[in-house]
Scaffold this active site. Sequence first.
Site, PDB file in Angstrom:
ATOM      1  N   ILE A 262     -11.728   3.645  -6.138  1.00  0.00           N
ATOM      2  CA  ILE A 262     -10.509   3.040  -6.694  1.00  0.00           C
ATOM      3  C   ILE A 262      -9.282   3.521  -5.928  1.00  0.00           C
ATOM      4  O   ILE A 262      -8.445   2.711  -5.502  1.00  0.00           O
ATOM      5  CB  ILE A 262     -10.387   3.347  -8.199  1.00  0.00           C
ATOM      6  CG1 ILE A 262     -11.469   2.584  -8.976  1.00  0.00           C
ATOM      7  CG2 ILE A 262      -8.989   2.997  -8.717  1.00  0.00           C
ATOM      8  CD1 ILE A 262     -11.636   3.030 -10.413  1.00  0.00           C
TER       9      ILE A 262
ATOM     10  N   VAL B 147      -9.260   1.957  -2.350  1.00  0.00           N
ATOM     11  CA  VAL B 147      -8.912   0.534  -2.302  1.00  0.00           C
ATOM     12  C   VAL B 147      -7.463   0.307  -2.726  1.00  0.00           C
ATOM     13  O   VAL B 147      -6.738  -0.466  -2.097  1.00  0.00           O
ATOM     14  CB  VAL B 147      -9.876  -0.303  -3.189  1.00  0.00           C
ATOM     15  CG1 VAL B 147      -9.346  -1.701  -3.418  1.00  0.00           C
ATOM     16  CG2 VAL B 147     -11.253  -0.360  -2.552  1.00  0.00           C
ATOM     17  N   GLU B 148      -7.047   0.979  -3.769  1.00  0.00           N
ATOM     18  CA  GLU B 148      -5.706   0.714  -4.299  1.00  0.00           C
ATOM     19  C   GLU B 148      -4.579   1.182  -3.380  1.00  0.00           C
ATOM     20  O   GLU B 148      -3.611   0.464  -3.192  1.00  0.00           O
ATOM     21  CB  GLU B 148      -5.545   1.330  -5.695  1.00  0.00           C
ATOM     22  CG  GLU B 148      -6.385   0.647  -6.754  1.00  0.00           C
ATOM     23  CD  GLU B 148      -6.025  -0.816  -6.973  1.00  0.00           C
ATOM     24  OE1 GLU B 148      -4.877  -1.232  -6.707  1.00  0.00           O
ATOM     25  OE2 GLU B 148      -6.914  -1.563  -7.420  1.00  0.00           O
ATOM     26  N   THR B 149      -4.703   2.392  -2.832  1.00  0.00           N
ATOM     27  CA  THR B 149      -3.584   2.915  -2.036  1.00  0.00           C
ATOM     28  C   THR B 149      -4.012   3.697  -0.804  1.00  0.00           C
ATOM     29  O   THR B 149      -3.190   4.414  -0.220  1.00  0.00           O
ATOM     30  CB  THR B 149      -2.682   3.839  -2.891  1.00  0.00           C
ATOM     31  OG1 THR B 149      -3.461   4.944  -3.357  1.00  0.00           O
ATOM     32  CG2 THR B 149      -2.047   3.092  -4.040  1.00  0.00           C
TER      33      THR B 149
END
Length: 185
Positions: free
Chosen positions: A90, A93-95
């Site tokens: 997570i 992928v997110e940041t």
Amino acid sequence: NYSHFKLKTIQTYGLTAEQIDSAMSGSKNLPNIINIMNRPGESKPWYEYKNNFLTEGTIQRGVKFKNQYADTLNRAEQEFGVPQSIILGILGVETGFGSNKGSFVTRDALATLGFGYERRAAYFQDELSALIAWSYQDGIPANSVYGSYAGAIGYPQFMPSNIPKFGVDYDSNGHIDLRNSAVDA
């Protein structure tokens, strides 16, 4: 439309009209956000989208992050039952493990979408209300929070309403800081 937003924010969060107006003072419309929303990169199929993340740089940042926060990841896995690989996935992928948390003033992004993106205006107005309430609770100016074009904040890219619901003060410093604390993230 703003009057309705303000009334709903007052009713939902108990803020005053003055607090809301102060938080919104100087807010800017960002028309390029509407263009991004109409052509989001996230709408690509995974086989095309994954190339954004499966890069040597992201992998190296992930290894470094995993090593640096090994104790926290172990503790979180034990306490919440979420495998480290999911948490790392997570955050990657997110940041990119915090390397790109977004460059938009979150208040302005949410205001633009809440008052200019008819398809999901109510949702983004609710998130703008949550941002204002959270910023007052946390003692930070609403215009000091930066995030994604859609208003997501911090390492995990939480929408403002999810910070008090799901955020954890995991570093025990008295507040949930998903923007600056990798441990809280």
